[in-house]
Design a protein around this motif. Structure first.
Motif, PDB file in Angstrom:
ATOM      1  N   ARG A  78      -0.548  18.202  -2.070  1.00  0.00           N
ATOM      2  CA  ARG A  78      -0.475  16.757  -1.851  1.00  0.00           C
ATOM      3  C   ARG A  78      -1.726  16.069  -2.387  1.00  0.00           C
ATOM      4  N   ASP A  79      -2.881  16.710  -2.176  1.00  0.00           N
ATOM      5  CA  ASP A  79      -4.135  16.139  -2.694  1.00  0.00           C
ATOM      6  C   ASP A  79      -4.101  16.043  -4.217  1.00  0.00           C
ATOM      7  N   LYS A  80      -3.596  17.096  -4.866  1.00  0.00           N
ATOM      8  CA  LYS A  80      -3.535  17.086  -6.332  1.00  0.00           C
ATOM      9  C   LYS A  80      -2.573  16.006  -6.822  1.00  0.00           C
ATOM     10  N   LEU A  81      -1.462  15.844  -6.128  1.00  0.00           N
ATOM     11  CA  LEU A  81      -0.501  14.812  -6.503  1.00  0.00           C
ATOM     12  C   LEU A  81      -1.097  13.428  -6.291  1.00  0.00           C
ATOM     13  N   PHE A  82      -1.790  13.244  -5.165  1.00  0.00           N
ATOM     14  CA  PHE A  82      -2.427  11.949  -4.906  1.00  0.00           C
ATOM     15  C   PHE A  82      -3.500  11.649  -5.944  1.00  0.00           C
ATOM     16  N   ALA A  83      -4.290  12.665  -6.307  1.00  0.00           N
ATOM     17  CA  ALA A  83      -5.326  12.471  -7.329  1.00  0.00           C
ATOM     18  C   ALA A  83      -4.713  12.085  -8.666  1.00  0.00           C
ATOM     19  N   ALA A  84      -3.575  12.692  -9.004  1.00  0.00           N
ATOM     20  CA  ALA A  84      -2.899  12.346 -10.257  1.00  0.00           C
ATOM     21  C   ALA A  84      -2.370  10.912 -10.212  1.00  0.00           C
ATOM     22  N   MET A  85      -1.819  10.510  -9.070  1.00  0.00           N
ATOM     23  CA  MET A  85      -1.333   9.135  -8.921  1.00  0.00           C
ATOM     24  C   MET A  85      -2.481   8.141  -9.022  1.00  0.00           C
ATOM     25  N   GLN A  86      -3.608   8.479  -8.381  1.00  0.00           N
ATOM     26  CA  GLN A  86      -4.783   7.615  -8.419  1.00  0.00           C
ATOM     27  C   GLN A  86      -5.315   7.481  -9.839  1.00  0.00           C
ATOM     28  N   GLY A 139       0.782  -1.229   0.000  1.00  0.00           N
ATOM     29  CA  GLY A 139       0.000   0.000   0.000  1.00  0.00           C
ATOM     30  C   GLY A 139       0.812   1.276   0.000  1.00  0.00           C
ATOM     31  N   TYR A 140       2.085   1.215  -0.400  1.00  0.00           N
ATOM     32  CA  TYR A 140       2.931   2.409  -0.413  1.00  0.00           C
ATOM     33  C   TYR A 140       3.134   2.998  -1.797  1.00  0.00           C
ATOM     34  N   LEU A 141       2.687   2.315  -2.833  1.00  0.00           N
ATOM     35  CA  LEU A 141       2.775   2.834  -4.192  1.00  0.00           C
ATOM     36  C   LEU A 141       1.488   2.483  -4.931  1.00  0.00           C
ATOM     37  N   PRO A 142       1.101   3.289  -5.910  1.00  0.00           N
ATOM     38  CA  PRO A 142      -0.088   2.950  -6.707  1.00  0.00           C
ATOM     39  C   PRO A 142       0.173   1.726  -7.572  1.00  0.00           C
ATOM     40  N   ARG A 143      -0.917   1.076  -7.996  1.00  0.00           N
ATOM     41  CA  ARG A 143      -0.775  -0.098  -8.863  1.00  0.00           C
ATOM     42  C   ARG A 143      -0.111   0.296 -10.180  1.00  0.00           C
ATOM     43  N   LEU A 144       0.863  -0.511 -10.582  1.00  0.00           N
ATOM     44  CA  LEU A 144       1.553  -0.288 -11.850  1.00  0.00           C
ATOM     45  C   LEU A 144       1.381  -1.519 -12.732  1.00  0.00           C
ATOM     46  N   ASN A 145       1.598  -1.331 -14.006  1.00  0.00           N
ATOM     47  CA  ASN A 145       1.519  -2.446 -14.947  1.00  0.00           C
ATOM     48  C   ASN A 145       2.710  -3.380 -14.718  1.00  0.00           C
ATOM     49  N   ILE A 146       2.441  -4.584 -14.225  1.00  0.00           N
ATOM     50  CA  ILE A 146       3.480  -5.567 -13.920  1.00  0.00           C
ATOM     51  C   ILE A 146       3.350  -6.729 -14.895  1.00  0.00           C
ATOM     52  N   GLN A 147       4.428  -6.995 -15.628  1.00  0.00           N
ATOM     53  CA  GLN A 147       4.438  -8.093 -16.597  1.00  0.00           C
ATOM     54  C   GLN A 147       5.352  -9.197 -16.094  1.00  0.00           C
ATOM     55  N   HIS A 148       4.857 -10.432 -16.107  1.00  0.00           N
ATOM     56  CA  HIS A 148       5.648 -11.581 -15.671  1.00  0.00           C
ATOM     57  C   HIS A 148       6.398 -12.145 -16.880  1.00  0.00           C
ATOM     58  N   THR A 149       7.719 -12.319 -16.691  1.00  0.00           N
ATOM     59  CA  THR A 149       8.566 -12.712 -17.813  1.00  0.00           C
ATOM     60  C   THR A 149       9.029 -14.161 -17.730  1.00  0.00           C
ATOM     61  N   SER A 150       8.532 -14.904 -16.766  1.00  0.00           N
ATOM     62  CA  SER A 150       8.925 -16.305 -16.643  1.00  0.00           C
ATOM     63  C   SER A 150       7.733 -17.127 -16.206  1.00  0.00           C
ATOM     64  N   ASP A 151       7.603 -18.321 -16.775  1.00  0.00           N
ATOM     65  CA  ASP A 151       6.518 -19.226 -16.388  1.00  0.00           C
ATOM     66  C   ASP A 151       6.847 -20.010 -15.126  1.00  0.00           C
ATOM     67  N   SER A 152       8.133 -20.050 -14.748  1.00  0.00           N
ATOM     68  CA  SER A 152       8.547 -20.879 -13.614  1.00  0.00           C
ATOM     69  C   SER A 152       9.009 -20.078 -12.409  1.00  0.00           C
ATOM     70  N   TRP A 185       0.952   8.700  -0.996  1.00  0.00           N
ATOM     71  CA  TRP A 185       0.044   7.647  -1.440  1.00  0.00           C
ATOM     72  C   TRP A 185      -0.568   6.905  -0.252  1.00  0.00           C
ATOM     73  N   LYS A 186       0.263   6.585   0.739  1.00  0.00           N
ATOM     74  CA  LYS A 186      -0.216   5.851   1.913  1.00  0.00           C
ATOM     75  C   LYS A 186      -1.258   6.668   2.666  1.00  0.00           C
ATOM     76  N   LYS A 187      -0.958   7.921   2.958  1.00  0.00           N
ATOM     77  CA  LYS A 187      -1.894   8.778   3.695  1.00  0.00           C
ATOM     78  C   LYS A 187      -3.141   9.066   2.864  1.00  0.00           C
ATOM     79  N   GLY A 188      -2.943   9.258   1.563  1.00  0.00           N
ATOM     80  CA  GLY A 188      -4.088   9.523   0.695  1.00  0.00           C
ATOM     81  C   GLY A 188      -5.051   8.355   0.646  1.00  0.00           C
ATOM     82  N   ARG A 189      -4.512   7.134   0.556  1.00  0.00           N
ATOM     83  CA  ARG A 189      -5.377   5.946   0.553  1.00  0.00           C
ATOM     84  C   ARG A 189      -6.127   5.811   1.868  1.00  0.00           C
ATOM     85  N   GLU A 190      -5.449   6.093   2.969  1.00  0.00           N
ATOM     86  CA  GLU A 190      -6.121   6.028   4.273  1.00  0.00           C
ATOM     87  C   GLU A 190      -7.244   7.054   4.345  1.00  0.00           C
TER      88      GLU A 190
END
Length: 461
Positions: free
Chosen positions: A427-435, A158-171, A279-284
């Protein structure tokens, strides 16, 4: 990266064996250099040259850089492989090479211009440069992988917003790729190269970053020993204080380099820490706002009338506030005037431990009027797979699972900064942009996009 990883180990092994062999060739010409293994030489130097020794510490620390990364590597490979690799290969080869460089300098002080490459026979110079380049590339890959891994864990804690994470290995679950961070690293490195122009000028920034990391590692080990291993206070102090003493000497020496490059990691650290805290405080604050403005779930179920038409199928509402009615459910009921036969409120929780046992993965609760509450628990190093977890949760609730019969409803909040906010307008504007720029929750939880319904809501924070 799975294919590339198979080549990294052998090349790194060749690199360390090569630098060790170069050191041995020089040591054989001046075997007395092995006296350096006795610490009394360092003690005598400090006693006879206390002021110079303090400044020298800023350069000495560069010979042990990399050791601070062992803590991170343990999380990927375990304790035994790290100990084996360090004590049998890395440490002996480094000592041999540094001893060889020292022997060369005692024989020929003019070799101070580049003692490492002057150890190399002229016929092997270009192959050694190629091997050193390959080792540097591999080291950079380890850094990049570490950034991806830590970012993923920060997201799930919960310390960073969700990012696009791609898995590069099946194992290998730890082999991931995060495009945004990769581009940010690329841009940052280009800026650093243009700013410092040479690796020697970058030593100040590198030394300060490493010594701060070592100091933090020492504090964390002390905290672990006291809180988890339940050591007595005197035992923790007896164990930690000598390390803290050494770390503080190295750190204070490197603080002299703040004006010549040490300010770079300080600025980066402050920036990243500020973003994480916002991000943490904004989510709370957002979760508190949702709790405040929404109906309690039990009250909603109790007074739910027959005005809404019930349709067959399962509706899954992903929510971070399982005690209240999700905004997506209210919007669906308000606009479409329908309720599904079964409505499941699913909350995905990430614990502050690396892994969760399968027994503790699910918490299910059957409510009235076709409502169910499901809590899915994951460790911060695990990859959430909501459809797979729901299959087992359905079995526990005695429901038939058919993914094509499930609609996933997700709320997409549009945040409006409030001048009277506790965090402040900027901070609110930055959090809104991150969201706004977070990746879709369906991608993060591996939900098929053709089963997802997004319903927007506007929230003032």
């Amino acid at each position: 990266s799975a294919v590339m990883g198979k080549f990294f180990g052998p090349i790194t092994l060749i690199w360390f064996l090569s630098i060790g062999a170069l050191g041995i060739s020089s040591i054989m010409q001046s075997p007395f250099i092995l006296a350096l293994l006795s610490p009394h030489w360092a003690i005598l130097f400090v006693v006879n040259n206390p002021v110079i020794s303090f400044f020298v510490m800023g350069a000495v620390v560069l010979t042990v850089t990399g050791g601070e990364a062992l803590y991170a590597d343990m999380g990927h490979f375990g304790v035994f492989p790290i100990r084996l690799g360090w004590f049998l290969i890395v440490l002996p080869c480094l000592i041999l090479n540094y001893a060889g460089q020292g022997a060369l300098l005692l024989r020929d002080p003019s070799a101070i211009t580049n003692p490492f490459y002057l150890l190399v026979p002229s016929a092997l110079l270009y192959p050694m440069i190629a091997l050193a380049t390959a080792a540097a590339v591999i080291a950079s890959q380890a850094l990049i992988s570490g950034v991806f891994s830590m970012a993923k864990q920060a997201i799930q804690l919960g310390y960073l917003p969700r990012l696009n994470i791609q898995h590069t290995s099946d194992s290998e679950i730890g082999q991931i790729y995060i495009p945004l961070l990769n581009w940010l690293l690329f841009i940052s490195i280009i800026i650093l190269v243009l700013l410092f122009e040479s690796s020697s000028r970058l030593a100040g920034a590198y030394g300060l970053a490493v010594t701060v990391t070592m100091f933090c590692d020492t504090l964390l080990v002390g905290f672990l020993a006291y809180s988890y291993w339940k050591w007595k206070t005197w035992k923790v102090l007896l164990f930690i204080v000598p390390f803290i003493f050494i770390d503080l000497i190295l750190l204070s020496s490197n603080t002299l380099k703040i004006l010549i490059g040490g300010w770079v990691p300080v600025v980066i650290a402050i920036t990243v820490f500020s973003l994480m805290m916002i991000w943490k405080k904004g989510r709370e604050q957002l979760q508190a706002k949702l709790q405040q403005d929404t109906l309690p779930l039990n009250t909603f179920i109790e007074y739910l009338g027959d005005t809404a038409q019930t349709i067959s199928g399962n509706a899954v509402f992903l929510t971070g506030t399982p005690g209240v009615v999700p905004h997506a459910l209210l919007h669906n009921l308000k606009h479409n005037k329908v309720l599904h036969e079964r409505n499941l409120l699913v909350t995905v929780n990430f614990a502050e431990v690396p892994y969760i046992s399968e027994e503790a993965r699910f918490e299910t609760e059957a409510l009235d009027k076709g409502f169910y509450r499901i809590r899915l628990n994951y460790g911060f190093k695990e990859q959430p797979d909501v459809p797979a977890a729901l299959r087992k949760a359905f079995e526990r609730l005695g429901l038939e699972y058919n993914l094509m019969d499930i609609s996933f409803f997700v709320s997409r909040e549009r945040l409006i900064p409030n001048a009277s906010s506790k965090m402040g307008t900027w901070r609110d504007k930055l959090f809104a942009a991150m969201q706004k720029n977070t990746s879709p929750v369906s991608d993060f939880y591996q939900i098929p996009t053709n089963r997802v319904v997004e319903l927007g809501s506007q929230i003032e924070i």
